[in-house]
Design a protein around this motif. Structure first.
Motif, PDB file in Angstrom:
ATOM      1  N   SER A  17       0.853  -1.331  -0.044  1.00 14.31           N
ATOM      2  CA  SER A  17      -0.165   0.010  -0.063  1.00 14.31           C
ATOM      3  C   SER A  17       0.766   1.148  -0.145  1.00 14.31           C
ATOM      4  N   THR A  18       0.518   2.078  -0.738  1.00 14.41           N
ATOM      5  CA  THR A  18       0.884   3.507  -0.226  1.00 14.41           C
ATOM      6  C   THR A  18       0.403   4.143   0.909  1.00 14.41           C
ATOM      7  N   ALA A  19       1.167   5.220   1.570  1.00 14.94           N
ATOM      8  CA  ALA A  19       0.848   5.722   2.583  1.00 14.94           C
ATOM      9  C   ALA A  19       1.042   7.457   2.573  1.00 14.94           C
ATOM     10  N   VAL A  20       0.091   8.145   2.544  1.00 15.54           N
ATOM     11  CA  VAL A  20       0.522   9.640   2.940  1.00 15.54           C
ATOM     12  C   VAL A  20      -0.305  10.288   4.026  1.00 15.54           C
ATOM     13  N   VAL A  21       0.643  10.562   4.954  1.00 20.36           N
ATOM     14  CA  VAL A  21       0.074  11.153   6.357  1.00 20.36           C
ATOM     15  C   VAL A  21       0.327  12.575   6.572  1.00 20.36           C
ATOM     16  N   ALA A  22      -0.522  13.380   6.952  1.00 19.97           N
ATOM     17  CA  ALA A  22      -0.724  14.672   7.111  1.00 19.97           C
ATOM     18  C   ALA A  22      -1.039  14.898   8.677  1.00 19.97           C
ATOM     19  N   VAL A  23       0.063  15.602   9.281  1.00 16.13           N
ATOM     20  CA  VAL A  23      -0.482  15.844  10.775  1.00 16.13           C
ATOM     21  C   VAL A  23      -0.346  17.422  10.660  1.00 16.13           C
ATOM     22  N   LEU A  24      -1.442  17.939  11.423  1.00 21.23           N
ATOM     23  CA  LEU A  24      -1.764  19.384  11.493  1.00 21.23           C
ATOM     24  C   LEU A  24      -1.436  19.762  12.776  1.00 21.23           C
ATOM     25  N   THR A  25      -0.678  20.919  13.025  1.00 20.69           N
ATOM     26  CA  THR A  25      -0.287  21.160  14.267  1.00 20.69           C
ATOM     27  C   THR A  25      -0.710  22.682  14.157  1.00 20.69           C
ATOM     28  N   PRO A  26      -0.890  23.427  15.217  1.00 24.80           N
ATOM     29  CA  PRO A  26      -1.258  24.899  15.241  1.00 24.80           C
ATOM     30  C   PRO A  26      -0.331  25.653  14.558  1.00 24.80           C
ATOM     31  N   ASP A  27       0.829  25.396  14.427  1.00 25.53           N
ATOM     32  CA  ASP A  27       2.014  26.039  13.560  1.00 25.53           C
ATOM     33  C   ASP A  27       2.261  25.664  12.270  1.00 25.53           C
ATOM     34  N   HIS A  28       2.236  24.320  12.075  1.00 22.09           N
ATOM     35  CA  HIS A  28       2.935  23.812  11.019  1.00 22.09           C
ATOM     36  C   HIS A  28       1.969  22.486  10.447  1.00 22.09           C
ATOM     37  N   ILE A  29       2.383  22.085   9.026  1.00 25.84           N
ATOM     38  CA  ILE A  29       1.911  21.028   8.418  1.00 25.84           C
ATOM     39  C   ILE A  29       2.839  19.881   8.050  1.00 25.84           C
ATOM     40  N   VAL A  30       3.018  18.836   8.748  1.00 25.50           N
ATOM     41  CA  VAL A  30       3.994  17.880   8.579  1.00 25.50           C
ATOM     42  C   VAL A  30       3.373  16.717   7.516  1.00 25.50           C
ATOM     43  N   VAL A  31       3.940  16.366   6.553  1.00 25.73           N
ATOM     44  CA  VAL A  31       3.598  15.360   5.570  1.00 25.73           C
ATOM     45  C   VAL A  31       4.638  14.313   5.559  1.00 25.73           C
ATOM     46  N   ALA A  32       4.189  13.150   5.611  1.00 21.23           N
ATOM     47  CA  ALA A  32       5.164  11.988   5.399  1.00 21.23           C
ATOM     48  C   ALA A  32       4.502  11.207   4.087  1.00 21.23           C
ATOM     49  N   ASN A  33       5.235  10.791   3.239  1.00 23.13           N
ATOM     50  CA  ASN A  33       4.717  10.357   2.034  1.00 23.13           C
ATOM     51  C   ASN A  33       5.536   9.010   1.391  1.00 23.13           C
ATOM     52  N   CYS A  34       4.872   8.032   0.970  1.00 22.19           N
ATOM     53  CA  CYS A  34       5.631   6.670   0.725  1.00 22.19           C
ATOM     54  C   CYS A  34       4.613   6.248  -0.573  1.00 22.19           C
ATOM     55  N   GLY A  35       4.996   6.510  -1.782  1.00 28.33           N
ATOM     56  CA  GLY A  35       4.163   5.787  -2.898  1.00 28.33           C
ATOM     57  C   GLY A  35       3.681   7.318  -3.538  1.00 28.33           C
ATOM     58  N   ASP A  36       2.640   6.802  -4.336  1.00 27.25           N
ATOM     59  CA  ASP A  36       2.053   7.868  -5.334  1.00 27.25           C
ATOM     60  C   ASP A  36       0.915   8.508  -5.002  1.00 27.25           C
ATOM     61  N   SER A  37       0.319   8.414  -3.654  1.00 24.35           N
ATOM     62  CA  SER A  37      -0.688   9.246  -3.295  1.00 24.35           C
ATOM     63  C   SER A  37      -0.090  10.712  -3.059  1.00 24.35           C
ATOM     64  N   ARG A  38      -0.814  11.821  -2.665  1.00 23.55           N
ATOM     65  CA  ARG A  38      -0.202  13.038  -2.836  1.00 23.55           C
ATOM     66  C   ARG A  38      -1.134  14.081  -1.799  1.00 23.55           C
ATOM     67  N   ALA A  39      -0.075  14.967  -1.292  1.00 20.52           N
ATOM     68  CA  ALA A  39      -0.806  15.855  -0.308  1.00 20.52           C
ATOM     69  C   ALA A  39      -0.493  17.415  -1.080  1.00 20.52           C
ATOM     70  N   VAL A  40      -1.420  18.232  -1.271  1.00 24.39           N
ATOM     71  CA  VAL A  40      -1.215  19.326  -1.844  1.00 24.39           C
ATOM     72  C   VAL A  40      -1.594  20.787  -1.011  1.00 24.39           C
ATOM     73  N   LEU A  41      -1.226  21.694  -0.570  1.00 22.55           N
ATOM     74  CA  LEU A  41      -1.691  22.687  -0.112  1.00 22.55           C
ATOM     75  C   LEU A  41      -2.189  24.052  -1.128  1.00 22.55           C
ATOM     76  N   CYS A  42      -3.375  24.449  -0.580  1.00 26.29           N
ATOM     77  CA  CYS A  42      -3.854  25.535  -1.563  1.00 26.29           C
ATOM     78  C   CYS A  42      -3.357  26.731  -0.835  1.00 26.29           C
TER      79      CYS A  42
END
Length: 412
Positions: free
Chosen positions: A222-247
């Protein structure tokens, strides 16, 4: 006979019109009931010390994101506003999985403030690895954070500096240490997840004690894309071809890079590990796997690694939304178009919410959002944005499962 057919057609048309009117009446009644429920909730929480806000999720239409606590207690932190959608699409089997956990924990690395977990998993060779990731990934990360995988500034022991102010160099050092702490916690979590995946059979048994063929354990991934939202930052860990995009301010900012075998650095890593990139219906590792990193896939270790790429992004006031999705969306939609659609959808709901907030006599609870094309009702604009992106991907003939999470950063 002709007259009989004419009467039958007229009868069918009248039935269709009556059914249309009945559906319209049901939609109006649903909106009326939702409005009455919202008004009742506001009246029940009218004291000056309290405000009720509707926290938007795909599964529920309300949550208490910024209520002020009674008895002099400290007010709770805001709950992120998000919507999700996951469909099998044109694929015969559903192998995607999504998981959201608001208020995952309050680790030292975030200054004891809550962090929120969002993830998308795209399985192959069966759904069992993606489902296992949905069950375990956030558990592993929470354990790593509680263990003190990193500290927020200062020393490794978490001791606060006795200085009353920091200079710019010290602040920069603290942020670097915080980023490294997140990187270590996420890398360890992905490693533990990979170990669990390669030792679990599709039947659910651990190891090979179940008597299934050994390849049942080895083939799944499986692929895995994980986004952790903190009050100050966005932390993203990605393994594979799923994706996280910030607007952000109308622009699409990639928070992850797809791990494709023909990516120059990934090709070099594969070849250094003794593997090959063979073009069979696209670039594939050993002519089999269409991605260069994944959870599981024991038979392609160590050519295919589970080590994630981690990005650490500081939040800004002009951040609009975060989109996390499987390749069923990204194969047919560009990041720019997805951001444009999601931002416009959220922006349409913002003006109405702002108008209500200006009037102290009106409810702060937003009504349900209706899809003008289908008439479907959604609990939030974020949910509607996720649904629109999914439908757009299907309309563009996406042949894969489509899973989307949209997080409204303006209200998070």
């Amino acid at each position: 006979m002709t007259e009989y057919r004419r009467r039958m057609l007229n009868h069918d048309e009248s039935d269709a019109q009556e059914k249309c009117r009945e559906r319209r009446r049901r939609r109006i009644e649903m909106r009326r009931v939702a409005a009455l429920a919202a008004a009742a909730a506001i009246q029940a929480n009218r004291p000056e010390a309290k405000r009720l806000r509707l926290g938007e999720t795909a599964a529920a239409s309300s949550s208490s994101g910024d209520d002020v606590a009674e008895s002099g207690e400290e007010a709770p932190d805001r709950v992120p506003v998000y919507g999700t959608m996951s469909v099998s699409g044109r694929s015969r089997h559903m192998e995607d999985a999504i998981y959201v956990r608001t208020g995952l924990c309050r680790p030292e690395i975030s200054g004891r403030r809550p962090v929120h977990f969002f993830s998308v998993y795209d399985g192959h060779g069966g759904p069992h690895v993606a489902e296992l990731c949905r069950e375990k990934m956030h558990v592993f990360l929470e354990k790593e954070l509680r263990r003190g995988g990193g500290t927020r500034g200062g020393s490794a022991s978490g001791e606060a500096s006795t200085s009353s102010s920091y200079n710019e160099g010290e602040e920069s050092d603290n942020e670097v240490e915080e980023e490294e702490g997140w990187r270590r916690a996420l890398e360890r979590s992905f490693a533990r997840m990979d170990e669990a995946a390669i030792n679990r059979c599709a039947c659910g048994s651990v190891g090979l004690s179940c008597g299934c063929e050994p390849m049942e354990v080895a083939l799944g991934g499986s692929t895995a894309v994980v986004a952790v939202l903190t009050p100050d930052h966005i932390v993203v860990a990605n393994c594979g071809d799923s994706r996280a995009v910030l607007c952000r301010g109308g622009r699409a900012v990639p928070l992850s890079n797809d791990h494709k075998p023909d990516r120059p650095d990934e090709r070099a890593r594969i070849e250094a590990a003794g593997g090959r990139v063979i073009h069979v219906n696209g670039a594939r590792v050993e002519g089999i796997l269409a991605m260069s990193r994944s959870i599981g896939d024991q038979y392609l270790k160590p050519i295919v690694t589970s080590e994630p790429e981690v990005t650490f992004t500081k939040r800004e006031p002009k951040d609009e939304c975060l989109i996390i999705a499987s390749d069923g969306l990204w194969d047919v939609l560009s990041s720019e178009l997805a951001c444009e659609v999601a931002s416009e959808c959220l922006r349409e709901g913002t003006s109405a919410a702002g108008a209500s907030a200006m009037d102290p006599n009106t409810s702060a609870v937003a009504p349900q959002s209706e899809d003008e094309t289908t008439g479907a009702l959604y609990p939030s604009r974020s949910s509607l944005a996720a649904a629109l992106l999914t439908r757009l991907a299907l309309g563009r003939k996406s042949s894969d499962n489509v899973s989307v999470i949209v997080v409204n950063l303006k209200r998070s």
